[in-house]
Every structure is written in structure tokens, then in C-alpha cells.
Enzyme design. Sequence first.
Site, mmCIF file in Angstrom:
data_model
loop_
_atom_site.group_PDB
_atom_site.id
_atom_site.type_symbol
_atom_site.label_atom_id
_atom_site.label_comp_id
_atom_site.label_asym_id
_atom_site.label_seq_id
_atom_site.Cartn_x
_atom_site.Cartn_y
_atom_site.Cartn_z
ATOM 1 N N ASP A 1 0.857 -1.167 0.000
ATOM 2 C CA ASP A 1 0.000 0.000 0.000
ATOM 3 C C ASP A 1 0.908 1.237 0.000
ATOM 4 O O ASP A 1 2.129 1.126 0.060
ATOM 5 C CB ASP A 1 -0.954 -0.025 1.217
ATOM 6 C CG ASP A 1 -2.146 0.893 1.017
ATOM 7 O OD1 ASP A 1 -3.166 0.710 1.689
ATOM 8 O OD2 ASP A 1 -2.061 1.800 0.139
HETATM 9 C C1 GLC Z 1 -4.131 4.490 -0.135
HETATM 10 C C2 GLC Z 1 -5.055 3.356 0.234
HETATM 11 C C3 GLC Z 1 -5.158 2.314 -0.834
HETATM 12 C C4 GLC Z 1 -4.999 2.963 -2.199
HETATM 13 C C5 GLC Z 1 -3.571 3.449 -2.294
HETATM 14 C C6 GLC Z 1 -3.284 4.158 -3.630
HETATM 15 O O1 GLC Z 1 -3.423 4.918 0.998
HETATM 16 O O2 GLC Z 1 -4.835 2.684 1.473
HETATM 17 O O3 GLC Z 1 -6.422 1.654 -0.671
HETATM 18 O O4 GLC Z 1 -5.280 2.032 -3.224
HETATM 19 O O5 GLC Z 1 -3.231 4.314 -1.216
HETATM 20 O O6 GLC Z 1 -4.027 5.336 -3.702
#
Ligand code: GLC
Length: 747
Positions: free
Chosen positions: A280
Site C-alpha cells: 500500500d
Molecule cells: C491508499 C489506500 C489504498 C490505495 C492506495 C493508492 O493509501 O490505502 O487503498 O489504493 O493508497 O491510492
Amino acid sequence: MKRIGLKNMGIGLIMWLIYGSLYAQHDIETRIDKLLSEMSLRQKIGQMNQLNACKPDEKLYQQIRNGEVGSILNAEDPVLLNELQKIAVEESAAGIPLLFARDVIHGFKTIFPIPLGQAASFNPGLVEEGARIAAIETAENGIRWTFAPMMDISRDPRWGRIAESFGEDTYLTEVMGIAMVKGLQGNDLSDPSSVAACAKHFIGYGAVEGGRDYNVSYIPERQLRSVYLPPFEKALKEAGCATVMTSFNANDGIPPSASKFLLTDILREEWGFDGVVVSDWASVSMMVQHGFCENKKDAAQKAVNAGLDMEMVSECYINHMEQLIAEGKVKEETIDRAVRNILRLKMRLGLFEQPYTPLDKKKKAYSESHLQAAKKVAEESFVLLKNQDDLLPLGKNIKKIAVIGPLADAPHDQLGTWVFDGEKEMTRTPLCALKEHYGNQVDIIYEAGLSFSRDTDTGNFSKAVKAAKEADVTLLFIGEESILSGEAHSLASLNLVGAQSELLEKLTETGTPLVTILMAGRPLTIEKEINLSHAVLYAWHPGTMGGPAIVDVLSGNSFPQGKLPVTFPRVTGQIPIYYNHEKIGRPAKKTEMLLNDIPPEAKQSSLGNTSYYLDAGFDPLYPFGYGLSYTTFEYSNLKITRNKLSPSDTLEVNITLKNTGKREGCETVQLYISDLYASVSPVVKQLKAFRKVWLNPGESRQVTFEIPVRDFGLWDINMQYTVEPGAFEVMIGGNSQQGETARFNVN
Ligand code: GLC
């Protein structure tokens, strides 16, 4: 010449297709072998690096030119994407195409209801159709990877990300997750309209302590395997989900981004996953904050050795991996395995053959068929919580409607959380839809009363009250602005924000029948407001077409059929209060004393000796699976065909459903299974099937379910999935608390 029968031709075609896909797979692996053999170590590590391109600059262009970037997220202009792609393909040494990614959680341009609302439709077909439309609108911009479906089991509505989830139930999340993956990926990943899906967040993010985002979780292996992992396994195995994203929460002290148990033992060895595992946002470097890693170099080492293929934006891999290999802390074969997964995904997407986005095609975004699909799933997502004296659907004799509340005409907030590319200008609000629907037949008087959900200025209440006094019915649109749910937006109280509750109370003093429509990204503690309203419709954040959908339901052009995908607590203090909890030793009898039943100077005692809250009673406000219709349904004649079964048998059960009301309706018939005792405490019940049944007034239908007994297993005392012998109970009804029951035995 011997005629080749149709049967033989069919067999031949099947063999050809199998051979063809095996050849294609073999062909890809061969191509990967060749590419890997030609790549430098730095180029390989570059593929494992995903960067953000919100504001692309010369540094980013140079990193791409150096072959140090494998994927880009948050660039959404196809002209820019082609520019970046040209650098990667034509100017970098290896010429490997970039994979462009973006969060498309419930629509790209045409915005569908938030996933929690889509789950309330209990209609996977509509969810798949919506995801297919989202993929078409996404891919035509050159984006071929999205970070959806979010499949976190969400049992705590204080957690703002419950809005992105399919709710608290494992089976419902499995069904909806599979549907969304199939919609996003289509029939063939190499189709230009296909978008690689991402099962996220792996794992247990919805169980963060206190519902506080980014907090820790403590999920033991048995609960991981029973509750949290099954939707991911199904998404990978049944829908072929192409990627998985690790989650922020350290579970029992170990961040999933560096969990070998999760990323290698389970994902690769147990499940045979051959797709890409991506972190993430900066969840690799976050492990230093967790105190799990000494520094970013240590984080890179632990993550890659655990099985994390691609790092999102924190650049620990690109900055430290060569050193780690030189020091013998990471093997190059580990890098090769990760890069192989990434190249395989890019080849399956057809990026090497078609790296660029055609710019001359007419966009399909916001096409009428897309808008109508968004409206349909919105209609089926609404949950009717109350309808006193059958106030709804609105009578034909109504001449004046007061439209009140901060969400009656809120084109931005109606779209809900996680909307990057949907335009509020395209939103059809309830106010606009009411005017369009009623034309000049009915007077629509609009007084917002409050400017936004958190507004505490009661200065405009008098205008709203005046409008309500003059009207035949008041429609009050309240709830949450979109920003109040979603990532990092945890709430310690679920009461209505601002002065919305006060506004509702003022409106009830007018004596005009009050219909309250709630737009929110989560359950709210609205017992008082519900008691004061004559009718209540929960509309979640319904997306671009929420207005027309709400008006069709309120006017009777269609009707409510949604069921709650999450339990609604009476008060926040009841949380966790999800329905499928494990059996406990002293369940409440629901006849125990409550707070005000206790006499003064009561002698020391343990009162009811059972598990409940003195000040909040025994039950939630509404149970999982609850939802009313404009008609009524009766369940009868539950029959099990055979009630002595082996684990390899199929349970066949029938029930009769009758529409006992005056209007047509669609009931979601729900089937729950209880294992009465086992080698570990089983859950009280769990959803194992559901079916939407449409009936005209007075119509009856027999509904049959056939479910493999194998589905009723649990992870036993030896941590093995088994269907243990003993007594089971099946319950079929219109929600998780009421229904017809019958017992059967498994030997
Ligand atoms: C965010 C979220 C995730 C998302 C990623 C990219 O912090 O936790 O669900 O897909 O970053 O935006």
C-alpha cells in the site's frame, strides 16, 4: 470421408482452447526468461518500483528513462500517459512498458454507489456490470490497473473505510468481490477494455483496534482463515484476480508487507497465486514507524524476502536493493521471482503489443447506458428502514413537497468517498430529480436549512419549518458529507453531525409527515431520528444517478429492496456488534434487568449473569440483512430433503415465500447455517446463500437452495478445515435474526 460429429468438434475446440492458453502461458514464461536474461540488476529492481505522477517532473522522466520505474499511479490524462510510455518504451534501455494504475473504487467518470451500498443490493450481477463499465471508462484513458475491490471485512463502523467495503460478512464479501473482479478484468486481461483488479487490503485492515485507521490488529490464525482470508482466496481462485495489495495494519506485531506467512506461505504456496503483490502507499517505509524495521534498507530487505513484488512510492527498493544483494541479504533469484510476476502481468495485459492509448476514439464515459446502470444499482442499494402507515410510496394526491436538508442538492457529497475523476457537474441530485419527475404537477419547495452536514448554524431553520408547514409531505435529506468517511476518517461517535438532528426535530413539530433519506458512508446511530420520522430510507452515497434513483423509489416507479450489509448499532458503545460472532458461555436471555429496572441500593449481585449492556439492551438498532419493502413477505414450509448428510453431500432445502401485501416486491431470501458444537467454539450463524425473489401481490414461490456440506466447515482445533460430524441448523429468512429453522446432521 468420415463425418466428424459435432461432439468430436466440440472436444476438438475445447482441446484447442486449452492448448492455446497453455501455449500462451508457456509463451509468456519463455518471453519472460529471455527478457530477464537481458536485464541488468538495476533494470530488474526498476520494475519493482511504483511512483506517483500527480505532478510529473524532469526527475520522474529521467527515472523512467533510466529504467527505474515499473508502474505509475495517479496520472490520468491519456496524452501524459502516452508521453511517459514513449520514454519507457523508446528511450529506456530495456524498453519495458509502464503499467498505469489508479484507484477506481466505485466508478471512474460515471460514479456508482459506494461499495457498501452496492453490497446492500445483494445483486452481484449489477456489481459486475458496474465494474465492467468502470473498467471501460478507466481503460479508455490508458489506465490498466486499479486498486479494487477493497475486500476488508468491516465490523466497526467507526472505521471510515467501511464505506469502501462490502460490509461485515465474509460470504457477501466473497460474492461481491468475485463480481467486481470479473467486471474489472472482463473475459481476457489482454482485451484493451480490461483492467487488472487488486484484492485489497491483505489482510485484516478492517479489524484495526478501535476502528481507528492505520491502527494495529490482533487477528489469530483461525479467525484469519475463517473470516478475513476467504474473500481473497475466492477472488484469486474463482475470478483470477491479477494482483493483491498489502495492508497498513501490523497484525499481532507483523506488518503484512513483510509477512512471509501471508505473502509466501499462504498466497503462493497454499493458494498458488502467480500475480503481483504490491504494497500500500508507503507501507514498506512505514515499517520503520511500526518499529518493525531499523531503517528503509531493513524495510526493503524484510519486504522483498517476505514476497512483496512491487513497492508503492516509498522507493526503499530502488534505493537499497543493490546494496542488499551485494551484502548477500537478498538473493538475485528473489528479485527475479518478483520481476517475473510483474512482467507476467504486463504481458497478460498485452502491454508489450499495445503500450499506447488510442486518442482518437469517442469516449464512452457518462454514456446513457452507463448512467442507467448506475441508477439501477443505486435503486437496489437503498434500504427501507421504516415506513409507518405505508407513507411510502408517495401518494398520487400530493400537491406540495418540502425538500429540506444539506444533502438534497449536494452534487459533490452525493458521490461518496474515493472519487477522483467523477465530476460533480454530472451528478443528478434528488432536488433536480424531484423537479424533473413532478414537473408542474406538484409544488417543490426547497429550503436546505443547513449548508452542509456539519453546519451548526440554525439561522435558516425557520424557512425550512415554514416550507414544511405548507407541504403535504417533507423529504429531509441528511447524513454525512463524503469527506467524513473513507481513508483516515475514523469517528468516535456515529451520531448525526452538525445541527441535522435539531433540524429534524423542528420539522416533526410541524405535523407534516416526514420522510428522512440518509446519505452516509457508514451506519449511523439514528434511533431517535428514526423514531421521529414516519419513513426512513438509507441511501448510502448513491453516486451520479442517486437523485433519479431515490425519486423513482419514493414515487413508487420502483421500490426499495436493499438489505443491510452491516449491523446498525443503537449506540457507538455497542461496537463490535456484528451478527456472526462466536458462541459465548452466557448469552443474554433478553429478559434481564436494564439500567432503570435496578432498585436503589440494590444488593451486590451479578444481575442477569449474562452478556449485555445495562444501558443499551440486547440488540442492535437493525441487524445484518434487514430491509423493508413496500409489501410484506411470509416464509413457510421449510423442508430439508435429506437431514442425514456426509461432508461430501449437498444440502438441499426448500422454503415457500409469499407476497402477502398489496404491491409487487423483491425479497432477498437469506440462508444461514449454524454448527451447534465443534472442536472450537463455532459462530452463532453465518450467511451461506441468498436469492433475490420478485413476487407480485399474493404470489407464492418455492425457493430451493443446494449447498455443498463442505461449505459448512470450520478451522478446527488442529487448524485444519473440516466439516465436523454433529448437529447443524439452517435458518432461512429476510434478515439474520428472523426466519424458519430446521436441523440436520452431518456424520
Ligand atoms: C491508499 C489506500 C489504498 C490505495 C492506495 C493508492 O493509501 O490505502 O487503498 O489504493 O493508497 O491510492
